[in-house]
Design a protein around this motif. Structure first.
Motif, short mmCIF file in Angstrom:
data_model
loop_
_atom_site.label_atom_id
_atom_site.label_comp_id
_atom_site.label_asym_id
_atom_site.label_seq_id
_atom_site.Cartn_x
_atom_site.Cartn_y
_atom_site.Cartn_z
N PHE A 381 -9.18 -0.42 -10.41
CA PHE A 381 -7.94 -1.32 -9.69
C PHE A 381 -6.65 -0.84 -10.00
CE2 PHE A 381 -11.56 -4.25 -10.73
CZ PHE A 381 -11.89 -4.82 -9.39
N ALA A 386 -5.95 -0.16 -4.31
CA ALA A 386 -6.20 -1.55 -4.83
C ALA A 386 -5.34 -2.55 -3.90
CB ALA A 386 -5.78 -1.47 -6.43
N GLN A 390 -6.94 -5.81 -2.42
CA GLN A 390 -6.67 -7.01 -2.94
C GLN A 390 -6.42 -8.03 -1.65
OE1 GLN A 390 -3.26 -7.71 -5.49
NE2 GLN A 390 -4.69 -8.72 -6.78
N LYS A 391 -5.57 -7.45 -0.92
CA LYS A 391 -5.27 -8.15 0.38
C LYS A 391 -6.69 -8.98 1.14
CE LYS A 391 -3.25 -7.01 4.35
NZ LYS A 391 -2.60 -5.77 5.19
N HIS A 393 -9.63 -9.09 -0.22
CA HIS A 393 -10.45 -9.83 -1.18
C HIS A 393 -9.72 -11.37 -1.11
CE1 HIS A 393 -12.19 -9.98 -5.38
NE2 HIS A 393 -12.44 -10.90 -4.90
N TYR A 429 -4.98 -7.52 -11.38
CA TYR A 429 -5.79 -7.78 -10.10
C TYR A 429 -6.46 -9.04 -10.08
CZ TYR A 429 -9.01 -6.73 -6.22
OH TYR A 429 -9.56 -6.74 -5.03
N LYS A 432 -4.32 -12.55 -9.83
CA LYS A 432 -3.86 -13.03 -8.54
C LYS A 432 -5.08 -13.68 -7.78
CE LYS A 432 -0.87 -11.50 -5.13
NZ LYS A 432 -0.16 -10.43 -4.54
N ILE A 433 -6.22 -13.19 -8.04
CA ILE A 433 -7.42 -13.91 -7.33
C ILE A 433 -7.83 -15.09 -7.81
CG2 ILE A 433 -9.87 -13.32 -6.57
CD1 ILE A 433 -8.38 -11.19 -5.49
#
Ligand code: GCB
Length: 606
Positions: A381, A386, A390-391, A393, A429, A432-433
């Motif tokens: 990550f 990354a 992440q976008k 994800h 990372y 945020k998720i």
């Protein structure tokens, strides 16, 4: 909010849904020349292929089975004349891993991600009372910015092949049903519920999104068809007296009939089948309706002979029958959100589901496990890929929750499978998720992720984000297998002792454990791969689970044998199934049946 409604297609007094499953035209496009050559207007040399299904296993040549790149589907869609004046959508259950949709030659949508639905609006460009040409350009390439992660390599011949960082075959195609839907112009776009129980009653908070300003009403019917509650308004609370709760393996579903009304006229009507239950994590327990549950079941795959990852109603039915027979009460949708019909049946049958987003392969080693136990650090990550990853994800977490948020069966979200957690960049990372998931879920369900073998209590930088801890552990298989099994148990207990110091109030479950087994092989005394060894290895794991009071569930890997990329670690697929790929029991299935039928639902409750 998503651009399109995620509501499952229905026929009601105001809605029409036509399932477009059947034989479609199909053509691979190895040179990626289709767009340039105008295939959006019709495929030049198509074959016929069933939808829904993966295309790979129909074919007898290896090039088509292993095909990686662009592939095209085409069919004719008749849009009835009497639908003029309504909104007309096409709804794809899933196209793996991405799609561009052309309607009457015009590009109208693209969608990224192979395991969640999307809709495209064709109201303006449809020819009514006539056939229309629907063309779908699919693509199954893998990268480190899309979910699941992997890469593509090019052979000397120029042919591309997929290199998944995950241990399941990279099946592709139109995997789930495609629907043609007509709704009124003013329609129900979204509906969500959350539940509270007070004494013998329930209070259901609801939220409706419509595309207009007319009044919304909600009518709740019990299973006998009696109206038990009514409400008015787009948002509100509904009291359900003497509520019949949805319970584990003892389901009860109310019908919530949502209507947009204009005076006496029903403008739109949609029905959701909703089980009322609460989920709370407390004192090392998973509480459903305030009662502790012990999870018994499987990590699964959508995988079967010939149709691959394509939705198959018969296989779904058989799987539920086997899960009931063996005494299971739970499964994880490893490693991606499954077909919607599976959650509908789980609601109906009272199974608990951990719903997993396709965040798998976030550890760049071939097959996601050979390097995994080596302790090699990858700082996945911290890579420049990354932010883009992440976008994607976050978007898939949003789509998954939008689709599945009302299911009673879904009691938890799994936000990653076996990611790299050894570097500080992982924590940033993950946070945020996890935050986004909490924000989006109206029911604030527990969140978790499945920890890889090298995510040990001393090294993992992310476990604390989980509301309950989920471990994937292969002691007795990848670690200290065979004659070493005695040492495996000691090493396993050592790790568990370290977790015991950390878990606090959190429960822990096992989301994977087990070993590969040839369902035809018996050996006395046992050797690895024999059915006897599978049982010894599982018995060892169960002994360990049974001695730690905070362990509140066991989801063995895997329900059934499944297809993977070929390689020296896999004999025509992963053989850790408790059932064969044809859904017949291995010997271990009888061991599980005995164990799970004897463990009470509140096993180890304090
Ligand atoms: C894992 C992965 C799963 C594999 C399994 C195995 O840890 O999460 O996708 O199939 O191990 O059998 O190696």
């Amino acid at each position: 909010m998503l651009k399109y409604s995620m509501l499952y297609p229905e026929n009601t007094c105001s809605r029409r849904s036509v399932n477009l499953s059947g034989m479609w035209r199909f053509q691979t496009d190895p040179q990626s020349c289709g767009v340039e050559q105008g295939w959006n207007d019709g495929l030049p040399a198509p074959d016929m292929i069933p939808v829904p299904a993966s295309f790979a296993d129909f074919y007898t040549d290896k090039e088509t089975r292993e095909f990686c790149g662009d592939f095209w589907y085409e069919t004719d869609v008749f849009v009835p004349d009497e639908w003029k004046g309504r909104e007309i959508d096409l709804r794809f259950g899933s196209v793996t891993h991405r799609a561009t949709v052309y309607f009457n030659g015009v590009e109208i949508a693209t969608h990224e991600g192979g395991f969640l639905p999307f809709c495209v609006r064709i109201t303006e460009i449809a020819r009514y009372g006539a056939n229309n040409r629907l063309v779908v350009l699919g693509n199954n390439e893998l990268s480190e910015t899309t979910l699941p992660c992997g890469s593509v390599s090019t052979l000397p011949s120029g042919r591309k092949i997929a290199k998944p960082y995950f241990d399941f075959y990279n099946y592709a195609g139109i995997h789930r049903p495609v629907w043609l839907i007509a709704t009124p112009k003013e329609y129900i776009f979204d509906f969500s519920v959350s539940h509270a129980i007070s004494g013998s009653d329930a209070v259901v908070s609801y939220h409706t999104v419509t595309t207009g300003d007319n009044e919304v009403t909600i009518e709740v019917k019990d299973e006998a068809g009696n109206t038990v509650a009514m409400a008015k308004g787009k948002d509100g609370e509904i009291d359900i007296p003497n509520v019949h709760l949805w319970k584990v393996r003892d389901a009860y579903l109310y019908q919530f009939i949502i209507r947009i009304v204009d005076g006496e006229t029903v403008v739109d009507e949609y029905t959701e089948h909703i089980g009322i239950r609460t989920v709370v994590i407390q004192n090392n327990n998973i509480l459903i309706n305030g009662e502790p549950v012990y999870l018994k079941g499987f990590g699964k795959h959508e995988d079967s002979d010939i149709v691959g990852r394509g939705f198959n109603m018969g296989v779904m039915k058989r799987d539920f029958e086997l899960m009931k027979w063996i005494g299971a009460n739970c499964f994880r949708t490893s490693h991606y959100p499954y077909s919607e019909e599976i959650y509908q049946l789980a609601d109906r049958e009272g199974f608990l589901v951990i719903d997993e987003v396709p965040a798998v392969g976030m550890f760049p080693s071939l097959m996601n496990f050979t390097d995994a136990s080596s302790g090699k650090q990858t700082a996945f990550f911290a890579q420049e890929t990354a932010p883009e990853l992440q976008k994607n994800h976050l978007l898939q977490v949003e789509e998954m929750i939008a689709r599945d948020k009302n299911h009673a069966c879904v009691f938890a979200w799994s936000l990653l499978n076996e990611p790299d957690t050894l570097d500080e960049s992982s924590t940033v990372y993950f946070e945020k998720i996890f935050d986004r998931c909490r924000e989006l879920d109206p029911q604030k369900r527990p969140r978790t992720f499945a920890l890889l073998m090298n995510s040990t209590p001393d090294k993992c930088k992310c476990w604390q984000l989980s509301d309950f801890i989920s471990l994937n552990r292969y002691f007795g298989w990848y670690v200290l297998g065979g004659a070493d099994i005695e040492s495996a148990e000691i090493a396993f207990r050592k790790e568990m002792d370290a977790w015991a110091q950390l878990v606090g109030d959190r429960p822990m479950i096992f989301t994977e454990y087990g070993g590969d087994t040839n369902g035809q092989m018996d050996k006395l005394p046992s050797v690895m791969w024999s059915q006897e060894y599978q049982i010894e290895c599982l018995d060892m794991c169960h002994r360990v689970f049974d001695s730690y009071p905070f362990v509140k569930g066991e989801l063995v890997w895997n329900f059934a044998d499944f297809q993977t990329t070929e390689g020296i670690m896999r004999m025509d697929g992963n053989k850790k199934g408790i059932f064969t790929r044809q859904r017949q029991p291995k010997r271990a299935a009888f061991t599980f049946k005995q164990r799970w039928e004897s463990l009470p639902l509140d096993y180890k409750a304090k």
